[in-house]
Structure formats: C-alpha cells, structure tokens
Write an enzyme that holds these catalytic residues in place. Structure first.
Site, PDB file in Angstrom:
ATOM      1  N   LYS A   4       0.836  -1.222   0.096  1.00 61.83           N
ATOM      2  CA  LYS A   4       0.152   0.135   0.088  1.00 61.83           C
ATOM      3  C   LYS A   4       0.902   1.208   0.064  1.00 61.83           C
ATOM      4  O   LYS A   4       0.597   2.217  -0.583  1.00 61.83           O
ATOM      5  CB  LYS A   4      -1.083  -0.095   1.204  1.00 61.83           C
ATOM      6  CG  LYS A   4      -2.048  -0.980   0.970  1.00 61.83           C
ATOM      7  CD  LYS A   4      -2.781  -1.320   2.458  1.00 61.83           C
ATOM      8  CE  LYS A   4      -4.016  -2.227   2.295  1.00 61.83           C
ATOM      9  NZ  LYS A   4      -4.457  -2.579   3.588  1.00 61.83           N
ATOM     10  N   GLN A  48      -4.745  -0.287   9.928  1.00 61.28           N
ATOM     11  CA  GLN A  48      -4.685  -1.641   9.315  1.00 61.28           C
ATOM     12  C   GLN A  48      -5.298  -2.635  10.211  1.00 61.28           C
ATOM     13  O   GLN A  48      -4.877  -2.859  11.576  1.00 61.28           O
ATOM     14  CB  GLN A  48      -3.123  -2.154   8.931  1.00 61.28           C
ATOM     15  CG  GLN A  48      -2.869  -3.708   8.469  1.00 61.28           C
ATOM     16  CD  GLN A  48      -3.824  -3.643   7.180  1.00 61.28           C
ATOM     17  OE1 GLN A  48      -3.582  -2.509   6.132  1.00 61.28           O
ATOM     18  NE2 GLN A  48      -4.793  -4.574   6.572  1.00 61.28           N
ATOM     19  N   ASP A  71     -10.620   3.392   4.531  1.00 63.37           N
ATOM     20  CA  ASP A  71     -11.121   1.949   4.196  1.00 63.37           C
ATOM     21  C   ASP A  71     -12.669   2.022   3.804  1.00 63.37           C
ATOM     22  O   ASP A  71     -13.253   1.062   3.548  1.00 63.37           O
ATOM     23  CB  ASP A  71     -10.701   1.034   5.359  1.00 63.37           C
ATOM     24  CG  ASP A  71      -9.546   0.348   5.043  1.00 63.37           C
ATOM     25  OD1 ASP A  71      -9.226   0.148   3.714  1.00 63.37           O
ATOM     26  OD2 ASP A  71      -8.802   0.011   6.213  1.00 63.37           O
TER      27      ASP A  71
END
Ligand code: NAP
Length: 243
Positions: A4, A48, A71
């Site tokens: 990422k 995360q 997200d």
C-alpha cells in the site's frame, strides 16, 4: 502495508506510517487518530486490521473522521453505501469489494439481473460486496458458515464471489459452467519443500476450465484493493480541498 505504501508513493501520495508498539492501548490509538483527524495535512487515515483483541475495533474505526476514512468502514460511510444512488462517485467505499466491482465492469457485461452469490458476510468484504452488487441490480444471495445447501446455491450463480479465507475450498462442483468467479481469499499454505504459497478460496486450476472468467490469487483482487485505497484517498483529498 508495504504494498500500500509503495503504491501510494508511486502516484505521489505522501505516506506517514505509524508502526505502533505491541503495548499500545485503545486510548493511545484513539488519541493518535484524533491528532490525525485534526491535522489538515492528513487527508486520509487507514488503521490496518486486524487489531489486537484487547482493542475494540469498532470504537477505533468509529473514531476516524468519516471524510478521512480511507477504508470506508466508518458507520456513516457504510450507511451511505447502502442508501446513496448507484452513480455517486464520491463515496468512500470499502476497497476490496469496490475493486471486485471494477474487475467485473472490465468484462463489459450487463450486471443487471445477474444472479450473484457472495460467500462470506464480513463487514469488510462480504456485506459491502452484497450492497454493491445489489446497486448494480444483481439478484444477490449472501451465504456463510451456517447456510444450508450452500453448494447448490453457489451452483446457481452467474457471478460467484468468494470471501471465506479457506484455501481452495470452492471446487468445480460449486460452480456453474460459464460463471464469473472472483476469488477474494488470500490463504498461505505450506508446500512439499517446506515453503509456503498463497492460494485463494477457489481451486483455480480445476475451476478455470469451466468458467467464463476467474481472478487468480495472487494478482487478482489484491492489487485492486490497493488501487481502490488510492481512489478513496484521492476522493478524500479533493473533498478536503473542495475540488
Ligand atoms: P472473515 O471476517 O473471517 O469472514 C469470513 C466469512 O466466511 C464469514 O462470514 C464466515 O461465515 C464465512 N465462512 C467461513 N467458513 C465458511 C464455510 N465453510 N462456508 C461458508 N462460509 C464460510 O474474513 P474476511 O476478512 O471477509 O476475509 C475473507 C478472505 O478474504 C480472507 O482470506 C482474507 O485474507 C481475504 N481478503 C482479501 C483481501 C484482498 O485484498 N484480496 C482483502 C480482505 C480480505 P460466518 O460469518 O458464518 O462465520
């Protein structure tokens, strides 16, 4: 996380990686998120997952400002996904299922009316995937570990999306001839030579011969997830600058 970071840097997005100590507690984490929420130079925040069990994941995700929620897991963004019109391009949509939709769109087929079956009902993949396909006017069935006759339901699918997390669980008996299969699963298995290998939820080699399209693992949904994370970040940036 490395992939990422690399992808973000490639497109010119600055990344600040807060790699926290194992002893970090929930308050410390939420304090950090609040600092990032209040920092105008930060447009987008990603925590995360999974988090250690001592930390309440829901409280942490809720503490991210919805407009910085890379997200798309904040309840406001989850709600917007379910009620907003189909062509709203400004939504922060969970990256993996949105990536699956972009893959399906590449096939240039009419999704409307297709029988879509999503295996898995997690908040991060299965549920938003079902919402997204419903918006595309698919007839959507979500199946999970408690579903009866799961194989026969899957065999009815024109589009089969698997997000279970069980290596090569879905074999050719689960799949209709000519179906489109999107394999979200990422599972590490050991091979003979004491090495390990990544495989999906679907028995790719067996299923690929009967379907019209199938995604590989690795190299299918994974890179799309990262691409969609960048997309959400760009949307957040543009909104913050009122572009
Ligand atoms: P998760 O939270 O563990 O959810 C798994 C889902 O699969 C649950 O809904 C579970 O049902 C269902 N399931 C488990 N065993 C089953 C069975 N035997 N039959 C039918 N359904 C079953 O996992 P997740 O976070 O959604 O992730 C799923 C997979 O996708 C994992 O391999 C993960 O690594 C991968 N993933 C990949 C990406 C990517 O970028 N490619 C991104 C995210 C996740 P219940 O709800 O009844 O327990």
């Amino acid at each position: 996380v490395k992939a990422k970071t690399k992808a973000a840097k490639e497109v010119g997005i600055d990344v600040i990686d807060h790699h926290l100590k194992e002893s970090t507690n929930q308050n410390d984490l939420i304090t950090l998120i609040n600092q990032l929420n209040n920092n105008d130079d930060v447009n987008s925040i990603l925590v995360q997952l999974p988090l250690p069990k001592v930390i309440n994941e829901e409280m942490v995700l809720n503490s991210i400002l919805p407009e910085k929620d890379a997200d798309g897991f904040h309840p406001l963004n989850v709600g917007k996904l379910s009620i907003s019109p189909k062509n709203d391009d400004n939504l922060m949509i969970p990256c993996t299922p949105y990536g699956c939709l972009l893959l399906l769109r590449e096939l240039n087929i009419n999704l409307s009316g297709k029988n879509a079956v999503v295996i898995g009902r997690s908040n991060i993949v299965g549920k938003p995937m079902a919402q997204i396909l419903l918006k595309e006017s698919c007839t959507v069935t979500t199946v999970h570990s408690k579903t009866n006759n799961i194989k026969s339901i899957c065999r009815n699918a024109d589009i089969l999306i698997s997000a279970i997390g069980k290596p090569e669980f879905v074999n050719k008996d689960w799949v209709k001839e000519g179906a489109i299969v999107v394999d979200v699963g990422i599972n590490r298995i050991s091979t003979n030579e004491e090495k390990s290998q990544l495989v999906g939820d679907v028995q790719f080699n067996e299923v690929k011969n009967i379907v019209s399209a199938i995604t590989p693992v690795p190299g299918g949904v994974g890179p799309m997830t990262i691409a969609c994370l960048l997309r959400n970040t760009i949307i957040a940036f543009k909104k913050s600058k009122k572009i």
